[in-house]
Each structure stands twice: as C-alpha cells, then as structure tokens.
Write a protein that holds these residues in place. Structure first.
Motif, PDB file in Angstrom:
ATOM      1  N   LEU A 210       0.830  -1.197   0.000  1.00 57.23           N
ATOM      2  CA  LEU A 210       0.000   0.000   0.000  1.00 57.23           C
ATOM      3  C   LEU A 210       0.870   1.254   0.000  1.00 57.23           C
ATOM      4  CD1 LEU A 210      -2.657  -1.127   2.614  1.00 57.23           C
ATOM      5  CD2 LEU A 210      -2.716  -1.345   0.140  1.00 57.23           C
TER       6      LEU A 210
ATOM      7  N   GLY B  27       0.694   2.435  -3.876  1.00 58.36           N
ATOM      8  CA  GLY B  27      -0.321   3.472  -3.899  1.00 58.36           C
ATOM      9  C   GLY B  27      -1.540   3.074  -4.677  1.00 58.36           C
ATOM     10  N   GLY B  28      -1.952   1.830  -4.571  1.00 58.17           N
ATOM     11  CA  GLY B  28      -3.173   1.442  -5.257  1.00 58.17           C
ATOM     12  C   GLY B  28      -3.027   0.161  -6.019  1.00 58.17           C
TER      13      GLY B  28
ATOM     14  N   THR C  18      -3.789  -3.720  -6.411  1.00 62.35           N
ATOM     15  CA  THR C  18      -4.591  -4.831  -5.925  1.00 62.35           C
ATOM     16  C   THR C  18      -3.835  -6.117  -6.177  1.00 62.35           C
ATOM     17  OG1 THR C  18      -5.718  -4.905  -8.040  1.00 62.35           O
ATOM     18  CG2 THR C  18      -6.806  -3.703  -6.266  1.00 62.35           C
TER      19      THR C  18
ATOM     20  N   VAL D 257      -4.275  -7.845   1.031  1.00 64.17           N
ATOM     21  CA  VAL D 257      -4.779  -6.498   0.746  1.00 64.17           C
ATOM     22  C   VAL D 257      -6.276  -6.429   1.050  1.00 64.17           C
ATOM     23  CG1 VAL D 257      -4.869  -4.636  -0.947  1.00 64.17           C
ATOM     24  CG2 VAL D 257      -3.028  -6.299  -1.049  1.00 64.17           C
TER      25      VAL D 257
ATOM     26  N   PHE E 220      -8.312  -3.828   3.393  1.00 67.52           N
ATOM     27  CA  PHE E 220      -9.556  -3.171   2.984  1.00 67.52           C
ATOM     28  C   PHE E 220     -10.637  -3.374   4.030  1.00 67.52           C
ATOM     29  CE2 PHE E 220     -13.765  -3.886   0.987  1.00 67.52           C
ATOM     30  CZ  PHE E 220     -14.057  -2.558   0.687  1.00 67.52           C
TER      31      PHE E 220
ATOM     32  N   ASP F  75     -12.241   3.400  -6.850  1.00 67.82           N
ATOM     33  CA  ASP F  75     -10.822   3.398  -6.489  1.00 67.82           C
ATOM     34  C   ASP F  75     -10.710   3.304  -4.967  1.00 67.82           C
ATOM     35  OD1 ASP F  75      -8.106   3.684  -6.250  1.00 67.82           O
ATOM     36  OD2 ASP F  75      -7.995   5.657  -7.198  1.00 67.82           O
TER      37      ASP F  75
ATOM     38  N   PHE G 100      -7.870   3.354  -3.199  1.00 71.10           N
ATOM     39  CA  PHE G 100      -6.624   3.892  -2.680  1.00 71.10           C
ATOM     40  C   PHE G 100      -6.582   5.412  -2.797  1.00 71.10           C
ATOM     41  CE2 PHE G 100      -5.922  -0.428  -3.996  1.00 71.10           C
ATOM     42  CZ  PHE G 100      -5.245  -0.970  -2.912  1.00 71.10           C
TER      43      PHE G 100
ATOM     44  N   LYS H 122      -1.264   6.749  -1.630  1.00 77.46           N
ATOM     45  CA  LYS H 122      -0.417   5.595  -1.339  1.00 77.46           C
ATOM     46  C   LYS H 122      -0.905   4.759  -0.154  1.00 77.46           C
ATOM     47  CE  LYS H 122       3.781   7.664  -3.256  1.00 77.46           C
ATOM     48  NZ  LYS H 122       5.216   7.985  -3.023  1.00 77.46           N
ATOM     49  N   THR H 123      -2.127   4.941   0.270  1.00 74.07           N
ATOM     50  CA  THR H 123      -2.704   4.141   1.346  1.00 74.07           C
ATOM     51  C   THR H 123      -4.157   3.834   1.005  1.00 74.07           C
ATOM     52  OG1 THR H 123      -3.394   6.113   2.579  1.00 74.07           O
ATOM     53  CG2 THR H 123      -1.242   5.166   3.136  1.00 74.07           C
ATOM     54  N   MET H 124      -4.748   2.892   1.754  1.00 69.69           N
ATOM     55  CA  MET H 124      -6.167   2.616   1.595  1.00 69.69           C
ATOM     56  C   MET H 124      -6.959   3.866   1.983  1.00 69.69           C
ATOM     57  SD  MET H 124      -7.964  -0.139   0.673  1.00 69.69           S
ATOM     58  CE  MET H 124      -6.963  -1.562   1.125  1.00 69.69           C
TER      59      MET H 124
END
Length: 268
Positions: A46, A50-51, A53, A107, A111, A244, A246, A249-251
């Motif tokens: 993450l 930065g996004g 999956t 991941v 989430f 989206d 993210f 760079k994080t959830m």
C-alpha cells in the motif's frame, strides 16, 4: 609456473561464477514462486504501490471448473445466478455494491480493516446492498487450500443465515494468517474461529465444515470469479462502476470510501 597459477585462478573464478549464476537462478525462481507474497506483503504494497490490488493468475481456472462439475449443494440464502453470490443488505435496494475478495488476500484484509464497517453502514438505510463475489485463486499462487476451505466454511455460515455469514466473514479477515501460511486449510481452526460468532456453531454447521458439504459450491463460486473479468482483489464496483480504493499511497479512509461509493451510486 605462472601459467599454471593463472589457469588455477581462472578455474576458481569460473567455478565461483557458476555458483553465483546458480544462486541467482534459484533466487529468481524463489521470487517467481512467491511473487504474490513478495508483492503484497503487509502494508508495504500500500505504501509503495499506492493502489495495487492483488493480481489474479488463471492457473486455478480449470481446477475450479472441474471441482464445480461434481454434485453442488447450494447454501440457503445464496443469491444470484446458480446461487453463487452472497447478498448482504436489503435485496430490493436500488444500488448494488459488488465486492470481490479472496479470504487469503492480505490487501483484502487491509480493505476490510479500514472500510468493512463503512461497507456495512452503507446498507443500513436500504439504498445500497452488497454482493460478495469470492475467489480461491490464492491457493494456486501461494499453495495450499485455505482459500477454498474458508470459502466452503463461509458457505456453511451462509446456510445458517446472511448475518451469520457476514459475521464469520469479518472474523476470518480479522484473524487472517500470514499469507505464507495455510492456516485456513485446517477445518478445526476454522471451527475455532466460528466460535467467535454467537450461535453459528450448530451441529449442522460443524458437520458441513468437517465434511466439506459446500466445497463443490465453493469451487463453482471461485470458477465464476475467474470468469468475471475482474483482474485483482480487492475490487469494489458500484452499479457496475469500479471504485478506487486507494488514496495517497494508502487505503482510503472510511469517510472517503463512503463518499466515493455514494458518488458512484449518484447519491450525492
């Protein structure tokens, strides 16, 4: 003598180079075997990506379809075509949030930890329902059977009730083992975790988990996921539009996630 010394030195260099080359090949092979683990280990994916999956491979497609061809017992409360979807919330809600996950996906755990409560809260006013589409591809990528076994146990929980499924789903993610371990492959461990859900461990539930009653159903659910066109987990869609997950760079935060879902649904 000098020539003999040079030849011996050349041999030592050549041998060292061969050893180094062999070590490099082994390191590269190890990286390929553990590419998913290396790619998504804990929070690093993450922070750095930065996004990103968790990418799906198609290695399990044939196995899932073959297992799904055997006798399938569909859990009570399953929804969708052939009973391969789990719907949480009011069935007549005007907007649909599709959540694509694998119980072994690290991941997905992030989430759920960040936005699982927000997902549930979005269903409270009856405007949005959640449809879970579950996968088991990580058993191939990481080896083991934890995704499939957990998915079959989730089917047994669904048979007890949609709320029981949701609670068990949340317990599994809260207690997800390290992705390099196959903790969910042990049905006794899954039954221990089920004890955290009040009223779930009925005789019927325990028997279904121990005997793998819903394993063929789980294989069919996983095969449907493989055919869905979704290319990574977790993936969230609202009324067919991908959300989206993210931010910087994080959830995303629960607040931002809720805003994005409502925007996709046209609720604000």
């Amino acid at each position: 003598m000098a020539q003999t010394g040079n030849k011996q030195q050349d041999k030592r260099v050549s041998a060292r180079e061969r050893i180094q080359a062999a070590q490099l090949r082994e390191q590269q092979a190890a990286k390929r075997r553990q590419r998913i683990v290396m790619a998504v280990s804990a929070v690093a994916v993450l922070a750095l990506a930065g996004g990103v999956t968790l990418a799906i491979t198609s290695a399990s497609d044939k196995d899932d379809k073959a297992k799904a061809s055997s006798g399938v017992v569909v859990p009570a409360n399953a929804t969708g075509k052939d009973g391969l979807v789990i719907t949480y919330g009011k069935a007549d809600a005007p907007h649909t949030m599709e959540v694509y996950e694998d119980f072994r996906c690290p991941v997905c755990k992030h989430f759920e930890a960040a936005n699982g409560p927000a997902v549930a809260k979005l269903t409270e006013d009856g405007q949005v329902k959640v449809e879970y589409h579950l996968a088991a591809f990580l058993d191939k990528n990481l080896t083991g059977k934890g995704s499939r076994t957990a998915l079959a146990a989730a089917g047994a929980a669904l048979n007890e009730g949609t709320d029981k499924f949701k609670q068990f789903h949340d317990v599994l993610y809260a207690n997800q083992p390290d992705e390099r371990e196959d903790g969910f492959g042990d049905v006794n461990h899954l039954l221990d975790l089920a004890g955290q859900v009040p009223g779930l461990k009925t005789d019927a539930f325990v028997k279904a988990v121990q005997e793998g009653t819903y394993a063929p159903w789980a294989a069919k659910v996983s095969a449907a996921f493989n055919d869905s066109g979704v290319t990574g987990t977790p993936t969230v869609k609202v009324d067919g539009k991908t959300v989206d997950l993210f931010g910087d760079k994080t959830m995303v935060t629960p607040e931002e996630f809720t805003t994005r879902v409502k925007q996709a649904a046209g609720l604000q």
